[in-house]
Design a protein around this motif. Structure first.
Motif, PDB file in Angstrom:
ATOM      1  N   LYS A  14       0.831  -1.218   0.000  1.00 49.75           N
ATOM      2  CA  LYS A  14       0.000   0.000   0.000  1.00 49.75           C
ATOM      3  C   LYS A  14       0.858   1.258   0.000  1.00 49.75           C
ATOM      4  O   LYS A  14       0.566   2.210  -0.716  1.00 49.75           O
ATOM      5  N   ILE A  15       1.918   1.260   0.807  1.00 48.64           N
ATOM      6  CA  ILE A  15       2.784   2.453   0.840  1.00 48.64           C
ATOM      7  C   ILE A  15       3.462   2.608  -0.529  1.00 48.64           C
ATOM      8  O   ILE A  15       3.489   3.693  -1.099  1.00 48.64           O
ATOM      9  N   ALA A  64       1.057   4.019  -3.049  1.00 45.34           N
ATOM     10  CA  ALA A  64       0.802   5.446  -2.848  1.00 45.34           C
ATOM     11  C   ALA A  64       1.975   6.273  -3.379  1.00 45.34           C
ATOM     12  O   ALA A  64       1.791   7.299  -4.027  1.00 45.34           O
ATOM     13  N   LEU A  65       3.189   5.790  -3.110  1.00 42.50           N
ATOM     14  CA  LEU A  65       4.372   6.517  -3.581  1.00 42.50           C
ATOM     15  C   LEU A  65       4.439   6.523  -5.100  1.00 42.50           C
ATOM     16  O   LEU A  65       4.792   7.524  -5.718  1.00 42.50           O
ATOM     17  N   SER A  93       2.139   6.578  -7.217  1.00 42.76           N
ATOM     18  CA  SER A  93       1.204   7.509  -7.870  1.00 42.76           C
ATOM     19  C   SER A  93       1.335   8.933  -7.329  1.00 42.76           C
ATOM     20  O   SER A  93       0.500   9.779  -7.614  1.00 42.76           O
ATOM     21  N   TYR A  94       2.390   9.180  -6.579  1.00 40.95           N
ATOM     22  CA  TYR A  94       2.579  10.499  -5.966  1.00 40.95           C
ATOM     23  C   TYR A  94       3.175  11.444  -7.001  1.00 40.95           C
ATOM     24  O   TYR A  94       4.355  11.362  -7.344  1.00 40.95           O
ATOM     25  N   PHE A 131      11.414   3.747   3.904  1.00 40.81           N
ATOM     26  CA  PHE A 131      10.133   3.920   4.580  1.00 40.81           C
ATOM     27  C   PHE A 131       9.882   2.847   5.641  1.00 40.81           C
ATOM     28  O   PHE A 131       8.879   2.910   6.337  1.00 40.81           O
ATOM     29  N   LYS A 136      -4.637   8.951  -2.206  1.00 39.94           N
ATOM     30  CA  LYS A 136      -3.788   7.754  -2.197  1.00 39.94           C
ATOM     31  C   LYS A 136      -2.930   7.674  -0.937  1.00 39.94           C
ATOM     32  O   LYS A 136      -2.778   6.600  -0.357  1.00 39.94           O
ATOM     33  N   ILE A 137      -2.350   8.812  -0.532  1.00 42.86           N
ATOM     34  CA  ILE A 137      -1.532   8.801   0.677  1.00 42.86           C
ATOM     35  C   ILE A 137      -2.427   8.492   1.887  1.00 42.86           C
ATOM     36  O   ILE A 137      -2.085   7.654   2.726  1.00 42.86           O
ATOM     37  N   ALA A 184      -5.196   6.824   1.963  1.00 47.07           N
ATOM     38  CA  ALA A 184      -5.608   5.412   1.948  1.00 47.07           C
ATOM     39  C   ALA A 184      -4.480   4.509   2.436  1.00 47.07           C
ATOM     40  O   ALA A 184      -4.710   3.553   3.186  1.00 47.07           O
ATOM     41  N   ALA A 185      -3.256   4.816   2.030  1.00 46.78           N
ATOM     42  CA  ALA A 185      -2.116   4.003   2.468  1.00 46.78           C
ATOM     43  C   ALA A 185      -1.945   4.116   3.982  1.00 46.78           C
ATOM     44  O   ALA A 185      -1.701   3.121   4.669  1.00 46.78           O
ATOM     45  N   LEU A 186      -2.099   5.321   4.508  1.00 51.17           N
ATOM     46  CA  LEU A 186      -1.947   5.518   5.952  1.00 51.17           C
ATOM     47  C   LEU A 186      -3.055   4.793   6.710  1.00 51.17           C
ATOM     48  O   LEU A 186      -2.826   4.203   7.761  1.00 51.17           O
ATOM     49  N   SER A 222      -4.534   2.118   6.037  1.00 49.55           N
ATOM     50  CA  SER A 222      -4.362   0.668   6.134  1.00 49.55           C
ATOM     51  C   SER A 222      -2.993   0.282   6.692  1.00 49.55           C
ATOM     52  O   SER A 222      -2.606  -0.886   6.659  1.00 49.55           O
ATOM     53  N   TYR A 223      -2.287   1.253   7.240  1.00 49.86           N
ATOM     54  CA  TYR A 223      -0.931   1.003   7.753  1.00 49.86           C
ATOM     55  C   TYR A 223      -1.039   0.392   9.149  1.00 49.86           C
ATOM     56  O   TYR A 223      -1.346   1.080  10.125  1.00 49.86           O
ATOM     57  N   MET A 242       8.218  13.652   2.175  1.00 46.87           N
ATOM     58  CA  MET A 242       8.914  12.689   1.327  1.00 46.87           C
ATOM     59  C   MET A 242       9.710  13.375   0.242  1.00 46.87           C
ATOM     60  O   MET A 242      10.809  12.942  -0.102  1.00 46.87           O
TER      61      MET A 242
END
Lengths: 198, 198
Positions: free
Chosen positions: A83-84, A87-88, A90-91, A166, B83-84, B86-88, B90-91, B184
Motif C-alpha cells: 500500500k505504501i 501510494a508513492l 502515484s505520488y 520507509f 492515495k496517501i 488510503a495508504a496511511l 491501512s498502515y 517525502m
C-alpha cells in the motif's frame, strides 16, 4: 540543505504568482530563518541578488534547482509494491521534481506481474540485475521492517548510492551511501510524547 | 525523544525474541549512540537496570512505552482520503502502536460516503463538529499543499493539539500545537543533493 529545499518552495510559489524579485527577509520569514542566514546560505553557491533590490526569482530558482540536483532527472526504483509503495508510485510530486520510477519490485508472487503504469512489478530476485541494467540512481524501500536490512544490503552491493527508507527500522549502510528515512511511526510517537508530557 | 523511540524498537525486538536482559552497550549500538548516553537518557525517567546485569527488557519496555505515551491509545482523525490517506489508513503499524483512526474526511464529493473499514468518509465541512464530538487527539493531514494551511487553521480552532502533516509545505501553527512533518519530497531532494555534490 533543508533550508535550500524550503527556499525552493518559496521561490516556486513566488514564480507561479508571477513575482519577479524577492528579498532575503521574505525568504527568511517563509523559510523560518533569518535574513542573515539566507544571505549566508546563498552566498556559498555564488553571487546572487543586488543590495536593496532583492533576488531575481527566476535566476535564484534556477540556481537553487541546480544546487539541489533538480535540473536533471533521477532514475528511481521502488522496492515494495504494498500500500505504501502504491501510494508513492502515484505520488505526482515525485515526478514533478524529476524523480522518475523506472522499476518496481515485490517478493509476493501475487504482486509480481501486475501492471503499474508502463511498468511490470518484478520479482525481488531480479533486483541486482535490473538496478544495474536500468542505471538506477535512487532506491525507495517500502518493505516490511523485518526484511529491510537484508534488502538494503543487496542494493548496496549493486553500487546504488542513495536510498530513501520507509521501513520503520534503523538501517546500517556504508559511508558511500546516502540514506534518508521517512518514519511515520516515529513522528506519531513524537506527537504522543508531546501530548503525554504536557 | 527520537532516541527513546529507537530504544523502544530495540526492546520490542529483544522482547519478541525472548531476551530477558539487555545492556546499555547493546541499546547504544542498536540505537546509534553511546552507552553513557543511554544511561543518561534512561536515568531521566527513573532508576532502571542493575550495574553489571543490564536492564530488564520487560520492565524497561513498559517504562519507555509509558514515557512515550504508548501505554494508552490515541484517537486520530485523517483529513484527506487520497492515495496517501488510503495508504496511511491501512498502515497496520499505526494501530499496533495505539494510534486508532476514528474519522476520515475529504473535500471531494466523489470520495465522501465511501466506506473505509468501519468508517464512512465525511465531508470536510464536518471537520469541526466531528473532531470535537469524537474527542480527537491527533490529526493526520494528507491534503494537497495548497489547502494545508487553511485546513490546519480550522483544526487548530477545534482545540486539537497534535498534527502530523504529510503535505509538502511548511505550516504555521500556534505554540499550543505539536506539529510533525513527514516530507517525502524533502528527503528525496536531500538524496539528490547528496548525489549531486559528490
Amino acid at each position: 540543505m533543508r533550508r535550500l529545499s524550503l527556499y525552493l518552495r518559496v521561490l516556486q510559489e513566488a514564480d507561479a504568482l508571477g513575482v519577479e524579485t524577492i528579498s532575503s527577509e521574505e525568504l527568511a520569514r517563509r523559510g523560518g530563518t533569518t535574513s542573515a542566514q539566507v544571505r549566508k546560505d546563498l552566498s556559498l553557491f555564488g553571487s546572487f541578488g543586488k543590495r536593496g533590490l532583492g533576488y531575481s526569482v527566476h535566476e535564484l530558482l534556477g540556481a537553487v534547482r541546480e544546487i539541489l540536483g533538480l535540473d536533471r532527472s533521477w532514475r528511481v526504483a521502488l522496492i515494495g509494491a504494498g500500500k505504501i509503495g502504491a501510494a508513492l508510485f502515484s505520488y505526482r510530486d515525485f515526478q514533478r521534481r524529476g524523480f522518475h520510477i523506472r522499476a518496481v519490485f515485490d517478493a509476493d508472487v501475487s504482486k509480481i506481474g501486475e501492471v503499474w503504469g508502463d511498468l511490470i512489478v518484478r520479482s525481488d530476485a531480479e533486483i541486482e540485475r535490473i538496478l544495474t541494467d536500468e542505471a538506477i540512481d535512487i532506491v525507495i524501500l517500502a518493505v516490511p521492517a523485518e526484511v529491510a536490512q537484508a534488502v538494503v544490503d543487496r542494493v548496496a552491493r549493486t553500487g546504488v548510492r542513495a536510498v530513501l527508507n520507509f521501513a520503520p527500522v534503523k538501517l546500517r549502510v556504508g559511508d558511500g551511501i546516502a540514506l534518508r528515512n521517512v518514519d511515520m511511526v516515529l513522528e506519531l510517537e513524537g506527537l504522543s510524547f508531546a501530548l503525554n508530557t504536557r
